[in-house]
Motif scaffolding. Sequence first.
Motif, PDB file in Angstrom:
ATOM      1  N   GLY A 176       0.359  -1.120   0.205  1.00  0.00           N
ATOM      2  CA  GLY A 176      -0.126   0.198  -0.281  1.00  0.00           C
ATOM      3  C   GLY A 176       1.181   1.656  -0.194  1.00  0.00           C
ATOM      4  N   HIS A 231      -8.034 -12.388  -3.413  1.00  0.00           N
ATOM      5  CA  HIS A 231      -8.806 -11.971  -3.643  1.00  0.00           C
ATOM      6  C   HIS A 231      -8.007 -10.563  -4.849  1.00  0.00           C
ATOM      7  CE1 HIS A 231     -11.352 -11.650  -0.490  1.00  0.00           C
ATOM      8  NE2 HIS A 231     -10.818 -13.038   0.008  1.00  0.00           N
ATOM      9  N   TYR A 241      -9.205  -7.225  -6.825  1.00  0.00           N
ATOM     10  CA  TYR A 241     -10.345  -6.485  -6.761  1.00  0.00           C
ATOM     11  C   TYR A 241      -9.380  -5.458  -7.904  1.00  0.00           C
ATOM     12  CZ  TYR A 241     -11.736  -7.816  -2.054  1.00  0.00           C
ATOM     13  OH  TYR A 241     -11.908  -8.369  -1.128  1.00  0.00           O
ATOM     14  N   PHE A 298      -5.554  -5.355  -7.708  1.00  0.00           N
ATOM     15  CA  PHE A 298      -5.185  -4.790  -6.311  1.00  0.00           C
ATOM     16  C   PHE A 298      -5.167  -6.272  -5.982  1.00  0.00           C
ATOM     17  CE2 PHE A 298      -4.507  -0.839  -5.395  1.00  0.00           C
ATOM     18  CZ  PHE A 298      -5.632   0.225  -5.783  1.00  0.00           C
ATOM     19  N   GLN A 349      -0.211  -3.506  -4.089  1.00  0.00           N
ATOM     20  CA  GLN A 349       0.318  -1.979  -4.514  1.00  0.00           C
ATOM     21  C   GLN A 349      -0.519  -1.315  -5.374  1.00  0.00           C
ATOM     22  OE1 GLN A 349       2.538  -4.547  -5.007  1.00  0.00           O
ATOM     23  NE2 GLN A 349       3.479  -4.066  -6.927  1.00  0.00           N
ATOM     24  N   ARG A 355     -19.090  12.551   0.627  1.00  0.00           N
ATOM     25  CA  ARG A 355     -18.692  11.943  -0.475  1.00  0.00           C
ATOM     26  C   ARG A 355     -17.154  12.871  -0.675  1.00  0.00           C
ATOM     27  NH1 ARG A 355     -19.741   9.414  -4.666  1.00  0.00           N
ATOM     28  NH2 ARG A 355     -18.044   9.006  -5.133  1.00  0.00           N
ATOM     29  N   TYR A 385     -14.860  -1.727   7.952  1.00  0.00           N
ATOM     30  CA  TYR A 385     -13.543  -1.529   7.434  1.00  0.00           C
ATOM     31  C   TYR A 385     -13.605   0.004   7.239  1.00  0.00           C
ATOM     32  CZ  TYR A 385     -13.052  -6.610   7.143  1.00  0.00           C
ATOM     33  OH  TYR A 385     -12.780  -7.968   7.984  1.00  0.00           O
ATOM     34  N   TYR A 405     -10.595   2.162   5.416  1.00  0.00           N
ATOM     35  CA  TYR A 405      -8.768   1.952   4.821  1.00  0.00           C
ATOM     36  C   TYR A 405      -8.673   3.267   3.726  1.00  0.00           C
ATOM     37  CZ  TYR A 405      -8.970  -2.941   4.325  1.00  0.00           C
ATOM     38  OH  TYR A 405      -9.154  -4.663   4.036  1.00  0.00           O
ATOM     39  N   GLN A 452      -6.718   6.207   1.185  1.00  0.00           N
ATOM     40  CA  GLN A 452      -5.516   5.660  -0.541  1.00  0.00           C
ATOM     41  C   GLN A 452      -5.038   6.716  -0.704  1.00  0.00           C
ATOM     42  OE1 GLN A 452      -8.394   4.163  -4.109  1.00  0.00           O
ATOM     43  NE2 GLN A 452      -6.415   2.493  -4.460  1.00  0.00           N
ATOM     44  N   GLY A 498      -1.745   1.802  -3.242  1.00  0.00           N
ATOM     45  CA  GLY A 498      -2.818   0.697  -2.493  1.00  0.00           C
ATOM     46  C   GLY A 498      -3.477   1.258  -1.893  1.00  0.00           C
ATOM     47  N   LEU A 499      -4.038   0.336  -1.194  1.00  0.00           N
ATOM     48  CA  LEU A 499      -5.318   0.440   0.514  1.00  0.00           C
ATOM     49  C   LEU A 499      -4.666   0.158   1.537  1.00  0.00           C
ATOM     50  CD1 LEU A 499      -7.868  -1.133  -1.818  1.00  0.00           C
ATOM     51  CD2 LEU A 499      -8.529   1.351  -0.191  1.00  0.00           C
ATOM     52  N   ARG A 500      -4.462   0.612   2.743  1.00  0.00           N
ATOM     53  CA  ARG A 500      -3.834   0.614   4.262  1.00  0.00           C
ATOM     54  C   ARG A 500      -5.145   0.577   5.184  1.00  0.00           C
ATOM     55  NH1 ARG A 500       0.682   4.896   4.647  1.00  0.00           N
ATOM     56  NH2 ARG A 500      -0.768   6.395   3.662  1.00  0.00           N
ATOM     57  N   PHE A 547     -12.043   4.205   2.131  1.00  0.00           N
ATOM     58  CA  PHE A 547     -12.995   3.893   1.803  1.00  0.00           C
ATOM     59  C   PHE A 547     -13.756   3.154   3.026  1.00  0.00           C
ATOM     60  CE2 PHE A 547     -13.379   4.228  -2.805  1.00  0.00           C
ATOM     61  CZ  PHE A 547     -12.123   4.690  -3.210  1.00  0.00           C
ATOM     62  N   GLN A 598     -14.841 -11.649   1.483  1.00  0.00           N
ATOM     63  CA  GLN A 598     -14.839 -10.862  -0.086  1.00  0.00           C
ATOM     64  C   GLN A 598     -15.538  -9.542   0.870  1.00  0.00           C
ATOM     65  OE1 GLN A 598     -18.121 -11.270  -2.650  1.00  0.00           O
ATOM     66  NE2 GLN A 598     -17.897  -9.370  -3.536  1.00  0.00           N
ATOM     67  N   LEU A 599     -14.784  -8.317   0.699  1.00  0.00           N
ATOM     68  CA  LEU A 599     -15.109  -6.466   0.867  1.00  0.00           C
ATOM     69  C   LEU A 599     -16.101  -5.997  -0.107  1.00  0.00           C
ATOM     70  CD1 LEU A 599     -11.140  -5.847   1.864  1.00  0.00           C
ATOM     71  CD2 LEU A 599     -13.261  -6.273   4.465  1.00  0.00           C
ATOM     72  N   PHE A 635     -17.111  -2.380  -1.072  1.00  0.00           N
ATOM     73  CA  PHE A 635     -16.542  -1.431  -0.979  1.00  0.00           C
ATOM     74  C   PHE A 635     -18.142   0.124  -0.781  1.00  0.00           C
ATOM     75  CE2 PHE A 635     -11.145  -0.980   0.098  1.00  0.00           C
ATOM     76  CZ  PHE A 635     -12.277  -2.777  -0.427  1.00  0.00           C
ATOM     77  N   GLY A 636     -17.652   0.906  -0.223  1.00  0.00           N
ATOM     78  CA  GLY A 636     -18.701   2.265  -0.837  1.00  0.00           C
ATOM     79  C   GLY A 636     -17.817   2.863  -1.589  1.00  0.00           C
ATOM     80  N   GLU A 637     -18.595   4.503  -1.833  1.00  0.00           N
ATOM     81  CA  GLU A 637     -17.768   4.888  -3.106  1.00  0.00           C
ATOM     82  C   GLU A 637     -16.790   5.826  -2.680  1.00  0.00           C
ATOM     83  OE1 GLU A 637     -18.938   2.436  -6.077  1.00  0.00           O
ATOM     84  OE2 GLU A 637     -19.151   4.510  -6.643  1.00  0.00           O
TER      85      GLU A 637
END
Lengths: 111, 115
Positions: A4, A33, A35, A88, A103, B9, B33, B35, B37, B42-44, B90, B103-104, B106-108
């Motif tokens: 990330g 997964h 995505y 991802f 990443q 948003r 969760y 996250y 970005q 990426g996502l943390r 997110f 499976q996650l 996610f929102g927008e």
Amino acid sequence: SQWGEENLQALSIQEGEDVTMNCSYKTYTTVVHWYRQDSGRGPALIILIRSNEREKRSGRLRATLDTSSQSSSLSITAAQCEDTAVYFCATGASSFSKLVFGQGTSLSVVP
Amino acid sequence: EAAVTQSPRSKVAVTGGKVTLSCHQTNNHDYMYWYRQDTGHGLRLIHYSYVADSTEKGDIPDGYKASRPSQENFSLILELASLSQTAVYFCASSDASWGNTGQLYFGEGSKLTVL
């Protein structure tokens, strides 16, 4: 570095070409997964592969998992312009575990 | 029919101000969760929760608090916003129960700009 925090990788291909994106992970994983994130949207799951599977297919998508090398790949056959997105991988030790995201790869498919 | 909705948003905040990002899910999932970005990254994971009235620290919790008042709602709170917290946030939910995939959903996203 932690996942990330690394920069996105970028790929640009022509429409109709095949493309493969790779993902390596560092911890024990039972599920990978993949995505897809379209511009301005949240990520959405496109394919999932478990540790007892070596390959998983869904339409033009193919995911592989090699637990010995701790790596997974996502292939898209005959890419279309609408496949343009960021992809991802995310790994987890179980369905209870928090996922760790890679990443990402920014894929651009041009006509 | 979006199952995970975030508000606002988009938000512009001043340094040192308080920011609350809200998330509502209709998936009936136990896990939620938050996250972060950053552009080109990426996502943390910041915080997560697996039951109402309880939250857990993720990988980058410093500077953030979380609140889960009900199964459906999960908030992210920045008590003293800083420039470094400019990012897209997110929210996600998952049904991380035995036999499911985790499976996650996610929102927008909520785009936060701290000036």
